[in-house]
Design an enzyme around this catalytic site. Structure first.
Site, PDB file in Angstrom:
ATOM      1  N   LYS A 204       4.441   4.981   6.995  1.00 19.78           N
ATOM      2  CA  LYS A 204       3.244   4.321   7.541  1.00 19.78           C
ATOM      3  C   LYS A 204       3.372   2.804   7.402  1.00 19.78           C
ATOM      4  CE  LYS A 204      -1.798   4.407   7.174  1.00 19.78           C
ATOM      5  NZ  LYS A 204      -2.965   5.016   6.491  1.00 19.78           N
ATOM      6  N   GLU A 210      12.197   3.724  -1.162  1.00 21.90           N
ATOM      7  CA  GLU A 210      13.088   4.881  -1.008  1.00 21.90           C
ATOM      8  C   GLU A 210      13.427   5.113   0.465  1.00 21.90           C
ATOM      9  OE1 GLU A 210      10.142   4.810  -2.491  1.00 21.90           O
ATOM     10  OE2 GLU A 210      10.111   5.967  -4.363  1.00 21.90           O
ATOM     11  N   GLY A 264      -1.652   8.897   4.393  1.00 23.52           N
ATOM     12  CA  GLY A 264      -0.340   9.551   4.343  1.00 23.52           C
ATOM     13  C   GLY A 264      -0.429  11.022   4.019  1.00 23.52           C
ATOM     14  N   ARG A 265      -1.220  11.374   2.990  1.00 18.05           N
ATOM     15  CA  ARG A 265      -1.306  12.776   2.578  1.00 18.05           C
ATOM     16  C   ARG A 265      -2.183  13.603   3.507  1.00 18.05           C
ATOM     17  NH1 ARG A 265      -3.289   9.106  -0.808  1.00 18.05           N
ATOM     18  NH2 ARG A 265      -5.540   9.075  -1.266  1.00 18.05           N
ATOM     19  N   GLU A 350      -3.308  12.575  -5.711  1.00 19.15           N
ATOM     20  CA  GLU A 350      -3.326  11.201  -5.206  1.00 19.15           C
ATOM     21  C   GLU A 350      -4.710  10.894  -4.606  1.00 19.15           C
ATOM     22  OE1 GLU A 350      -0.572   9.375  -1.955  1.00 19.15           O
ATOM     23  OE2 GLU A 350       0.410   9.037  -3.891  1.00 19.15           O
ATOM     24  N   HIS A 381       7.731  34.715 -14.360  1.00 21.39           N
ATOM     25  CA  HIS A 381       8.826  34.664 -15.348  1.00 21.39           C
ATOM     26  C   HIS A 381       9.004  33.246 -15.867  1.00 21.39           C
ATOM     27  CE1 HIS A 381       9.941  38.722 -14.012  1.00 21.39           C
ATOM     28  NE2 HIS A 381       9.549  38.279 -12.829  1.00 21.39           N
ATOM     29  N   LYS A 498       5.608   0.800  -8.702  1.00 24.19           N
ATOM     30  CA  LYS A 498       6.553   0.351  -7.664  1.00 24.19           C
ATOM     31  C   LYS A 498       6.952  -1.107  -7.916  1.00 24.19           C
ATOM     32  CE  LYS A 498       4.742   3.088  -3.763  1.00 24.19           C
ATOM     33  NZ  LYS A 498       4.064   2.960  -2.440  1.00 24.19           N
TER      34      LYS A 498
HETATM   35  O1  F6P Z   1       2.727   7.629  -2.975  1.00 24.32           O
HETATM   36  C1  F6P Z   1       2.206   6.451  -2.484  1.00 24.32           C
HETATM   37  C2  F6P Z   1       2.312   6.465  -0.980  1.00 24.32           C
HETATM   38  O2  F6P Z   1       1.716   5.306  -0.473  1.00 24.32           O
HETATM   39  C3  F6P Z   1       1.691   7.701  -0.355  1.00 24.32           C
HETATM   40  O3  F6P Z   1       0.301   7.618  -0.245  1.00 24.32           O
HETATM   41  C4  F6P Z   1       2.414   7.752   0.959  1.00 24.32           C
HETATM   42  O4  F6P Z   1       2.305   9.015   1.582  1.00 24.32           O
HETATM   43  C5  F6P Z   1       3.842   7.436   0.494  1.00 24.32           C
HETATM   44  O5  F6P Z   1       3.680   6.482  -0.551  1.00 24.32           O
HETATM   45  C6  F6P Z   1       4.764   6.914   1.566  1.00 24.32           C
HETATM   46  O6  F6P Z   1       4.205   5.763   2.136  1.00 24.32           O
HETATM   47  P1  F6P Z   1       4.775   5.285   3.580  1.00 24.32           P
HETATM   48  O7  F6P Z   1       4.427   6.385   4.562  1.00 24.32           O
HETATM   49  O8  F6P Z   1       4.072   3.995   3.868  1.00 24.32           O
HETATM   50  O9  F6P Z   1       6.265   5.130   3.451  1.00 24.32           O
END
Ligand code: F6P
Length: 535
Positions: A204, A210, A264-265, A350, A381, A498
């Site tokens: 987003k 990452e 995002g979620r 979150e 288990h 972060k």
């Molecule tokens: O975990 C933090 C967060 O901002 C989430 O809310 C989001 O889904 C994820 O990192 C990835 O963010 P982006 O879609 O901006 O890469």
């Protein structure tokens, strides 16, 4: 005390909790022949049975009064109307507009979202079908056989859950890379042909460490194998930051829009769900949206007494805020839903892992409990000993798919139902005596029982029931947030970690960090660096 804990419904629940502890769940069933029917409901192929929870009639009444006092219905309608229910960021949360077209007429900051929703939906379906049919090909003219989605959190978990749950004999193989660990990339790339691989960069913000690291690595992997200037033919971006995606090298017609009013979620219904359409085709993506839309209608139209999202929310609040259950365990008895606990961790924790209310005032009550779990029967288990004989109160959602008579599905469902029954029944001293268990062993083999569970049954596992299930949990989370007076749509808590990671990455090579870093961390940096020099 806050207005919440000082409220009449809350005070009634505190009093009722004392009384409820003295009444076994089995007794609640024995006292009320209508209990099972009253606490079981079905919508969109999903059945929720809360009859083996510790809900008492008085608690139910007070919990619904709590929901009324919090104005759950009013906040629900504000969300569906596109108002800024994401209060700390002044944004709407209109993920429902992505699957319920009739509300896409909502206006967000004056913008009619309907046309934007439609345009992106058409782009998703169009791109997916072009790749699936081979109309869209790679730089060497080869059709795509593999799609790699690069993303993390909400830009990974939703499409990954859906692709794993709905996997069929798709013409395209879907792969997901989320972690920055190179092993995550290598495991995926090991048997992929760059000339036949399409890469989706889903982010987003298009700033996530990452995702950008993985995207750069995949871009390099493609460039090494493709004709000059061919990489662009293999790249797609899903983002709210189109200019950053363009700067990364994604062609404008390959950049799919992600509005800021989709969290995002909550985004699998958006262009983030492109992998679902790639894997199953537009019809599967439509079914996913349709299942969620059916749950939306139920959430808006059903009487609160039979609202499944509200019922899950109130069961969680009753056990979590009044009966000491600070763990919520999710066990899907379906390998295809193995990713569900991880997905719900982000959705629930979150969203509701908060400690101040919408006005920024500290809370004097608990919010989201820890959520964890794994697939059944494997979980039996791993941690069911804890569930049956541990000292901690917990709630659990045990989820099964009706099997239509397939032997293995029957065994899975039987285990699901058996565990729910056993959690409630336990094993008594008398039963052990009648079974001839020596007195010296009984203390260890007694199960206290009287442990709650909610059983959720899917008529079948397909795109429609999966969409309904995910929307059920989205609305459960929303109802709890409203009752807790918190904002479920921001996630300021993730920023500090972060930022510190960005400071520590260079510090690992120098062994030194600026004064803001605590002495414990500095010592660990030095230990890490020393170990690196030894190898
Ligand atoms: O975990 C933090 C967060 O901002 C989430 O809310 C989001 O889904 C994820 O990192 C990835 O963010 P982006 O879609 O901006 O890469």
């Amino acid at each position: 005390m806050s207005t919440v804990t000082n409220s009449s419904p809350w005070q009634r629940l505190v009093a009722e909790a004392e009384a409820a502890r003295a009444v076994p769940i089995a007794e609640l069933l024995a006292r009320d022949e209508q209990r099972v029917e009253r606490l079981t409901g079905s919508v969109g192929g999903i059945t929720v049975d809360a009859s083996k929870t510790r809900l008492t009639p008085a608690a139910e009444t007070a919990l619904h009064d709590l929901a009324v006092e919090a104005d759950v219905a009013g906040w629900r309608e504000r969300m569906f109307a596109g108002e800024a229910v994401n209060t700390s960021e002044g944004r709407a949360a209109l993920h429902a507009a992505l699957r319920t077209p009739e509300i896409a007429t909502a206006r967000v900051a004056g913008e009619a979202v309907g046309s934007r929703v439609r345009a992106t939906y058409d782009a998703v379906i169009g791109l997916a079908e072009a790749v699936r049919t081979g109309e869209l090909r790679g730089a060497t003219g080869a059709a795509f056989t593999d799609v790699v989605n690069i993303g993390i959190g909400g830009s990974d978990l939703g499409p990954r859950l859906a692709c794993e749950a709905l996997a069929g004999d798709a013409p395209l193989r879907m792969h997901f890379i989320a972690n920055i660990d190179p092993h995550a990339r290598q495991a995926v790339l090991a048997d992929l042909d760059p000339t036949r691989t399409l890469v989706i960069v889903a982010s987003k913000t298009f700033t996530t460490l990452e995702t950008l690291a993985n995207a750069r690595a995949l871009r390099q992997w493609l460039a090494a194998a493709l004709p000059a200037n061919g990489v662009g033919r293999h790249l797609v971006a899903v983002t709210g930051a189109g200019e950053r995606a363009a700067a990364f090298g994604v062609a404008s017609e390959r950049i799919l829009d992600l509005p800021d009013w989709v969290g995002g979620r909550y985004s699998v219904w958006s262009a983030v769900g492109l992998p679902v359409a790639m894997a199953g085709g537009g019809a599967v993506f439509d079914e996913l949206l349709a299942g969620a839309a059916e749950m939306d209608r139920h959430f808006r139209q059903a009487d609160p007494a039979v609202s499944l999202p509200l019922r899950l929310a109130l069961v969680g609040i009753w056990h979590g805020n009044f009966l000491g259950a600070r763990s919520h365990v999710v066990v899907p008895y379906s390998e295809r839903l193995a990713r569900l606990p991880e997905y719900l961790q982000q959705l629930e924790l979150e969203s509701n892992g908060k400690s101040v209310d919408r006005d920024g005032e500290p809370l004097d009550y608990a919010t989201a409990p820890a959520l964890w779990g794994t697939v059944g029967t494997t979980a039996q288990h791993a941690f069911f000993q804890w569930l049956h004989q541990g000292t901690e109160a917990a709630t659990c959602d045990l989820i099964a798919v009706l099997g239509g008579g397939e032997p293995d599905a029957d065994v899975l469902a039987a285990n699901c139902l058996a565990q729910a029954a056993a959690l409630m029944a336990g094993v008594s001293e008398r039963e052990l005596e009648q079974a001839g268990v020596p007195p010296a062993e009984r203390a260890f083999r007694r199960l206290p029982g009287d442990r709650p569970s909610t059983v959720i049954l899917l008529d079948r596992l397909d795109a429609r029931t999966l969409g309904a299930l995910v929307a059920l949990y989205e609305h459960k989370v929303f109802c709890q947030a409203v009752i807790w007076r918190i904002n479920p749509f921001d996630q300021w808590g993730v920023e500090r970690g972060k930022a510190l990671a960005r400071v520590l990455v260079p510090a690992l090579s120098t062994g030194e960090a600026d004064g803001d870093v605590d002495p414990s961390t500095v010592a660990l940096l030095r230990r890490y660096r020393a170990a690196g020099r030894e190898t």
